[in-house]
Design an enzyme around this catalytic site. Structure first.
Site, mmCIF file in Angstrom:
data_model
loop_
_atom_site.group_PDB
_atom_site.id
_atom_site.type_symbol
_atom_site.label_atom_id
_atom_site.label_comp_id
_atom_site.label_asym_id
_atom_site.label_seq_id
_atom_site.Cartn_x
_atom_site.Cartn_y
_atom_site.Cartn_z
ATOM 1 N N MET A 103 47.245 75.629 -18.609
ATOM 2 C CA MET A 103 46.603 74.842 -18.098
ATOM 3 C C MET A 103 45.692 74.294 -18.971
ATOM 4 O O MET A 103 44.125 74.129 -18.736
ATOM 5 C CB MET A 103 46.236 75.594 -16.927
ATOM 6 C CG MET A 103 47.734 76.023 -16.090
ATOM 7 S SD MET A 103 47.233 75.927 -14.285
ATOM 8 C CE MET A 103 46.185 77.284 -14.049
ATOM 9 N N GLY A 104 45.608 75.120 -20.006
ATOM 10 C CA GLY A 104 44.341 74.484 -21.456
ATOM 11 C C GLY A 104 43.427 75.530 -21.389
ATOM 12 O O GLY A 104 43.057 76.691 -20.846
ATOM 13 N N GLY B 17 45.820 83.657 -26.310
ATOM 14 C CA GLY B 17 46.716 84.267 -25.700
ATOM 15 C C GLY B 17 47.927 83.282 -25.138
ATOM 16 O O GLY B 17 48.836 83.095 -25.992
ATOM 17 N N HIS B 18 47.063 81.861 -25.471
ATOM 18 C CA HIS B 18 48.274 81.168 -25.612
ATOM 19 C C HIS B 18 48.368 80.844 -27.201
ATOM 20 O O HIS B 18 48.978 80.740 -27.398
ATOM 21 C CB HIS B 18 47.404 79.617 -25.282
ATOM 22 C CG HIS B 18 47.362 79.587 -24.049
ATOM 23 N ND1 HIS B 18 45.416 79.765 -23.890
ATOM 24 C CD2 HIS B 18 47.182 79.562 -22.630
ATOM 25 C CE1 HIS B 18 44.703 79.398 -22.505
ATOM 26 N NE2 HIS B 18 46.367 78.813 -21.495
ATOM 27 N N GLY C 285 53.348 83.735 -21.220
ATOM 28 C CA GLY C 285 52.980 84.480 -21.464
ATOM 29 C C GLY C 285 52.944 86.216 -20.437
ATOM 30 O O GLY C 285 53.588 85.755 -19.208
ATOM 31 N N MET C 286 53.015 87.517 -21.486
ATOM 32 C CA MET C 286 53.675 88.680 -19.943
ATOM 33 C C MET C 286 52.804 89.032 -19.421
ATOM 34 O O MET C 286 52.747 89.249 -17.475
ATOM 35 C CB MET C 286 54.260 89.431 -21.147
ATOM 36 C CG MET C 286 55.678 89.997 -20.550
ATOM 37 S SD MET C 286 56.766 89.562 -19.352
ATOM 38 C CE MET C 286 56.629 91.332 -18.553
ATOM 39 N N VAL D 127 48.147 89.432 -24.736
ATOM 40 C CA VAL D 127 47.294 89.873 -25.815
ATOM 41 C C VAL D 127 45.494 89.844 -25.139
ATOM 42 O O VAL D 127 45.266 89.483 -24.078
ATOM 43 C CB VAL D 127 46.523 88.029 -26.483
ATOM 44 C CG1 VAL D 127 45.998 87.929 -27.340
ATOM 45 C CG2 VAL D 127 48.608 87.534 -27.063
ATOM 46 N N SER E 148 41.792 85.940 -20.465
ATOM 47 C CA SER E 148 42.024 84.642 -19.907
ATOM 48 C C SER E 148 41.554 83.325 -19.627
ATOM 49 O O SER E 148 40.107 83.679 -19.905
ATOM 50 C CB SER E 148 42.431 85.290 -18.513
ATOM 51 O OG SER E 148 42.128 85.119 -17.079
ATOM 52 N N ARG F 103 40.225 82.346 -17.119
ATOM 53 C CA ARG F 103 39.068 82.681 -15.830
ATOM 54 C C ARG F 103 38.166 83.895 -16.433
ATOM 55 O O ARG F 103 36.968 83.829 -15.358
ATOM 56 C CB ARG F 103 39.674 83.200 -14.715
ATOM 57 C CG ARG F 103 40.621 81.840 -14.482
ATOM 58 C CD ARG F 103 41.195 81.961 -12.882
ATOM 59 N NE ARG F 103 41.627 81.185 -12.050
ATOM 60 C CZ ARG F 103 43.289 80.933 -12.121
ATOM 61 N NH1 ARG F 103 44.021 82.186 -12.935
ATOM 62 N NH2 ARG F 103 43.430 80.133 -11.341
HETATM 63 P P1 AMP Z 1 47.437 79.498 -18.636
HETATM 64 O O1 AMP Z 1 47.140 78.313 -19.162
HETATM 65 O O2 AMP Z 1 46.951 80.272 -17.438
HETATM 66 O O3 AMP Z 1 48.819 78.626 -16.990
HETATM 67 O O4 AMP Z 1 48.904 80.118 -19.228
HETATM 68 C C1 AMP Z 1 49.475 79.247 -20.136
HETATM 69 C C2 AMP Z 1 50.495 79.996 -20.725
HETATM 70 O O5 AMP Z 1 49.794 81.459 -21.086
HETATM 71 C C3 AMP Z 1 51.580 80.967 -19.683
HETATM 72 O O6 AMP Z 1 52.932 81.928 -19.690
HETATM 73 C C4 AMP Z 1 50.531 82.225 -19.244
HETATM 74 O O7 AMP Z 1 51.180 83.885 -18.946
HETATM 75 C C5 AMP Z 1 50.367 82.554 -21.037
HETATM 76 N N1 AMP Z 1 48.939 83.648 -20.779
HETATM 77 C C6 AMP Z 1 47.709 83.166 -20.717
HETATM 78 N N2 AMP Z 1 47.230 84.791 -20.865
HETATM 79 C C7 AMP Z 1 47.407 84.852 -22.223
HETATM 80 C C8 AMP Z 1 47.319 86.458 -22.984
HETATM 81 N N3 AMP Z 1 46.727 87.228 -22.328
HETATM 82 N N4 AMP Z 1 48.618 86.646 -23.255
HETATM 83 C C9 AMP Z 1 49.880 86.906 -23.202
HETATM 84 N N5 AMP Z 1 49.756 85.123 -22.605
HETATM 85 C C10 AMP Z 1 48.872 84.234 -21.901
#
Ligand code: AMP
Length: 282
Positions: free
Chosen positions: A30-31, A36-37, A147-148, A176, A185, A187
């Site tokens: 979601m950008g 983590g990304h 991501g886990m 991460v 995150s 957020r």
């Molecule tokens: P999002 O943009 O929050 O929807 O996340 C996109 C992808 O990145 C999802 O598969 C999340 O699980 C992964 N992700 C988000 N934060 C982390 C993190 N801290 N470590 C590993 N993967 C992450």
């Protein structure tokens, strides 16, 4: 790096790569990209000929009182980070492009959603599974990276891929964290400086739970109580849930044994944060 906002262009391009026999690693996001990304992108880069990244804040997975409108967005920064980390194709469609008309078919998730975020965010995983079904058909990846940190999402996507016979390998990447243990995150920017100081208590609480299990504790309620007490004593956040299940089935256990997830969700004033650890219990 190729940047496109159009479903048709994306699909034609990805089809061409497949015809050329190239493997495609797909990272849906979601950008507002962070490390983590980037970990997902790097893993995809190692394992595939082509890396495709999507940035799409999917309205379907947000509840009416959730943060869709104020979810952080910075597409130019995202493009830069994607390019620096070796993404080949950057797909950032608008909501109108992804949902040009009301959906006549929607995916409904039936297993692994009666607990954790599935319970506190009704409909969330239906929205996730629906947009991923669309994205998988557009991108046609060989492998998809998740991501886990969102462990329940990994469990749901595992079901989606198997039930709908997507010829896609699911790759789960470890969470991460910041140096103080807070899971990265998008957020986290909603946290006040005071809350940011408190937020590492989530991971500390999970580490304590892990330690207790390693020391022989096998009762889920005792472990959950320990996590709740620690978070209550060390943060101003309101606890949404602290739960333990078999992973990835997300079924309750009377006694801890096998692969288990300890997961927490809390609400700070402007941010709902989640975290978890998965461990093998002998
Ligand atoms: P999002 O943009 O929050 O929807 O996340 C996109 C992808 O990145 C999802 O598969 C999340 O699980 C992964 N992700 C988000 N934060 C982390 C993190 N801290 N470590 C590993 N993967 C992450």
């Amino acid at each position: 790096m190729i940047v496109t906002t159009k479903v048709q262009d994306m699909q034609t391009m990805m089809q061409q790569y497949r015809l050329e026999g190239k493997t495609i690693g797909f990272v849906p996001t979601m950008g507002y990209l962070h490390e983590g990304h980037v970990a997902l992108i790097k893993k995809a880069r190692e394992e595939n000929d082509i890396v495709a990244l999507s940035v799409f804040v999917n309205p379907l997975q947000f509840g009416p009182n959730e943060d869709f409108a104020r979810y952080p967005r910075d597409i130019e920064r995202d493009e830069r980070i994607a390019k620096e980390n070796g993404v080949d194709v950057f797909f950032c469609p608008s909501v109108e492009e992804m949902y040009p008309r009301p959906l006549s078919v929607q995916v409904v998730v039936k297993e692994r959603v009666d607990v954790l975020c599935g319970k506190s965010r009704p409909g969330h995983f239906d929205g996730v599974a629906t947009v991923l079904t669309k994205l998988f058909h557009i991108v046609m990846p060989t492998r998809a990276y998740f991501g886990m940190k969102d462990a329940q999402q990994v469990a749901v996507v595992d079901g989606l891929i198997r039930d709908f016979h997507f010829p896609i390998e699911l790759v789960a990447v470890p969470t991460v964290r910041e140096e103080d243990g807070l899971a990265k995150s998008s957020r986290n920017i909603y946290l006040s400086p005071e809350e940011r100081k408190e937020a590492p208590a989530l991971y500390q609480a999970l580490q304590r739970a892990k330690q207790a299990i390693e020391n022989g504790e096998r009762h889920p309620e005792t472990v959950c109580a320990l996590v709740k007490d620690y978070i209550q004593a060390n943060t101003s956040a309101e606890i949404d849930y602290v739960e333990i299940y078999a992973y990835p089935e997300l079924k309750p256990l009377e006694k801890l044994r096998g692969k288990v997830i300890i997961a927490v969700a809390v609400r700070f004033a402007n941010a709902r944060l989640i975290d978890n650890i998965v461990m093998d219990v002998k």
